[in-house]
Enzyme design. Structure first.
Site, mmCIF file in Angstrom:
data_model
loop_
_atom_site.group_PDB
_atom_site.id
_atom_site.type_symbol
_atom_site.label_atom_id
_atom_site.label_comp_id
_atom_site.label_asym_id
_atom_site.label_seq_id
_atom_site.Cartn_x
_atom_site.Cartn_y
_atom_site.Cartn_z
ATOM 1 N N HIS A 110 39.548 47.103 37.459
ATOM 2 C CA HIS A 110 38.388 46.217 37.377
ATOM 3 C C HIS A 110 38.539 44.972 38.254
ATOM 4 O O HIS A 110 37.576 44.246 38.458
ATOM 5 C CB HIS A 110 38.074 45.859 35.915
ATOM 6 C CG HIS A 110 38.960 44.851 35.276
ATOM 7 N ND1 HIS A 110 39.943 45.174 34.374
ATOM 8 C CD2 HIS A 110 39.001 43.504 35.369
ATOM 9 C CE1 HIS A 110 40.549 44.087 33.938
ATOM 10 N NE2 HIS A 110 39.988 43.043 34.541
ATOM 11 N N ASP A 141 41.972 52.071 34.182
ATOM 12 C CA ASP A 141 41.916 50.677 34.650
ATOM 13 C C ASP A 141 43.152 50.267 35.439
ATOM 14 O O ASP A 141 43.705 49.176 35.233
ATOM 15 C CB ASP A 141 41.692 49.729 33.473
ATOM 16 C CG ASP A 141 41.076 48.394 33.911
ATOM 17 O OD1 ASP A 141 40.883 48.206 35.125
ATOM 18 O OD2 ASP A 141 40.806 47.554 33.039
ATOM 19 N N SER A 220 44.215 39.336 34.618
ATOM 20 C CA SER A 220 44.040 40.771 34.853
ATOM 21 C C SER A 220 44.938 41.275 35.968
ATOM 22 O O SER A 220 44.966 40.724 37.056
ATOM 23 C CB SER A 220 42.591 41.073 35.225
ATOM 24 O OG SER A 220 41.745 40.931 34.137
#
Length: 536
Positions: A110, A141, A220
């Protein structure tokens, strides 16, 4: 239903400034002042002076992580499902990544999905280096990127992977939360190991590890470490109004599977059995099925006709063991020293691998073998990335196949449409409608006046011919019939278009609404190099 999990990749609006700033700068931190030492009384000759120990900072438990961590800035283009001929809105976000063997950088999917331009920064270097995506796994992911600049990886230290950390053990998460330019580290404990939804795809569930370390936007893709080894990748957490101090990392079994999958130069996605099941903990139900009182087995409820279990398993079968691992009545198995859902055995396998089941059918034992692959019908219930939306525009009517991105773009309230989406797989709707074609939008023009009530309808047939796919819809409109009678699923009169009037209005509609292309029948990747397109 949208889960309250949120992506932790920071997305920032483009404007006169690149990043949002505080309107009033925070005052500089003030170092705590130590109290003045009290003046001790003069020691008598008989008293010994006791030396005061000087505290020494503990060594970094995970080594010089700065030499492995990178800051990723991604400029992305989000598809516009209401005007799919447009390139979409441009956004920019910040995430983290870390160097692994082979001059590769591991991060979240992402962080880089729908990316148009990526740059990477490393500690102590003021330059921003253009990066390219090597592989993207949207279902778990994860992504690999690299930098072609000479000497970028010089003096950088590839990180190594560890195993699954123990409950209540301490881990540290590294990244660039809230867009900061300096590395941040937060520490917490491992509080749960479980299957959870991966919100990037919104359909896939894999093994996750819950941690109490603070994970914020910008973390992230950063490593979560223990004893100088990576034990996970930070990727998602709950918003503050749902839960406090609850975040998740992708554990190393999922990471190792991704790295092994791409070993042949292509990512093949996760495989799936294509079935639903229920636990068998009710004693009366177990006796009815003729099962022993040994707390083993789960009941098969449905079998997806387009999945690998079709024609092998049946509704009503009881799965007793998978690859010789006994399945408990709560659906768990003992696997690699851990207690986990039996599907974790399937999670470790790849396309073309087989799995063996001990099955109880009609009160008789039997053994079956299933060759695994990825069932396609599930794909419409997950997000799509790095592809252009499929559509057909005719007479100002925008027809699009039903999927999760379309649902989120239009937020339809029509119960029939919601039913087709929610039960596309469980009720095998895909057998009759591989594409559920929706009249999603109408570009107003004199030729389509008063057709608004048809918006949100599902196309059933055109001129008496059933429409199953978007290609069939495009072929139907290419016919030379004088008019097109479009019947929607359900009651009500048909929608009728005059072909000559549509042809006369075509250029007028294209000019008025800046329509570059009237149809896109294939989910072609957005503008990328040939090498990237082949690997995603």
């Amino acid at each position: 239903m949208k889960y309250p999990l949120i992506f932790i990749c920071l997305t920032l609006l483009l404007g006169s400034t690149s990043y949002a700033q505080e309107s009033t700068p925070a005052p500089p931190p003030v170092e705590p002042q130590a109290p003045l030492p009290a003046v001790p009384p003069k020691a008598s000759p008989a008293q010994a002076v006791v030396p005061v120990p000087v505290p020494i900072a503990a060594p970094k438990p995970n080594g010089p992580v700065q030499k492995s961590l990178v800051r990723i800035t991604a400029t992305s283009g989000e598809p516009d499902y209401k005007a799919p001929w447009n390139s979409g809105g441009i956004e920019r976000g910040v995430g983290a990544g870390f160097v692994i063997s082979g001059n590769r950088i591991l991060t979240n999917a992402h962080v880089v999905s729908n990316g148009r331009y990526l740059t990477v920064e490393r500690d102590g270097d003021p330059n921003k280096y253009p990066a390219t995506v090597q592989f993207v796994a949207n279902d778990c992911d994860l992504a690999l990127i690299t930098v072609s600049a000479p000497d970028f990886f010089k003096n950088m230290i590839p990180l190594k992977f560890g195993g699954i950390p123990e409950l209540e053990s301490t881990v540290s998460a590294y990244g660039y939360p809230i867009g900061g330019e300096r590395m941040s580290v937060t520490t917490g404990i491992v509080s749960r190991v479980d299957f959870q939804l991966y919100t990037h795809s919104s359909i896939d569930q894999h093994l996750t590890i819950q941690i109490s370390a603070q994970i914020n936007p910008g973390n992230s893709g950063g490593p979560v470490m223990q004893n100088a080894k990576v034990v996970g990748v930070a990727f998602q957490g709950y918003s503050g109004d749902v839960a406090q101090g609850v975040a998740y990392m992708i554990p190393t079994p999922v990471i190792n599977r991704f790295l092994k999958d791409i070993g042949d130069g292509h990512y093949d996605k996760y495989v799936d059995l294509g079935l639903t099941y229920s636990k068998l903990q009710n004693p009366a139900q177990r006796r009815f099925l003729g099962l022993k009182e040994d707390d083993r087995g789960v009941l098969v409820n449905t079998v997806v006709a387009a999945g690998p279990s079709a024609d092998i398993l049946r509704p009503g079968d009881v799965l007793l063991a998978i690859d010789d691992h006994p399945i408990a009545s709560d659906s768990n198995v003992e696997f690699e020293g851990e207690r986990a859902e039996f599907q974790e055995v399937v999670e470790r396998k790849f396309r073309g691998d087989s799995v063996k089941f001990d099955v109880w059918r009609d009160k008789q034992p039997m053994t079956v073998t299933i060759k695994l692959y990825t069932p396609w019908p599930y794909l419409i219930q997950g997000h799509s990335y790095d592809v252009r939306p499929r559509y057909v525009l005719y007479g100002g009517l925008l027809f699009q196949p039903l999927n999760l991105d379309l649902i989120e773009a239009y937020r339809p309230t029509d119960l029939r449409l919601r039913h087709f989406f929610e039960y596309f797989v469980p009720e095998q709707i895909y057998l009759q409608h591989p594409d559920v074609i929706v009249l999603a939008n109408i570009l107003p023009d004199p030729i389509n006046t008063y057709l608004a009530p048809y918006r949100g309808g599902i196309v059933d047939e055109i001129n008496g011919k059933k429409i199953r796919t978007l290609d069939e819809l495009a072929n139907a409109f290419s016919d030379t019939s004088e008019r097109f009678v479009i019947r929607m699923i359900g009651d009500g009169p048909p929608l009728v278009l005059d072909r000559n009037k549509v042809d006369a209005a075509r250029e007028r509609i294209k000019t008025r609404y800046n329509v570059v292309k009237e149809q896109n029948l294939q989910e072609q990747p957005v503008a990328k190099t040939t090498e990237q397109a082949n690997k995603i």
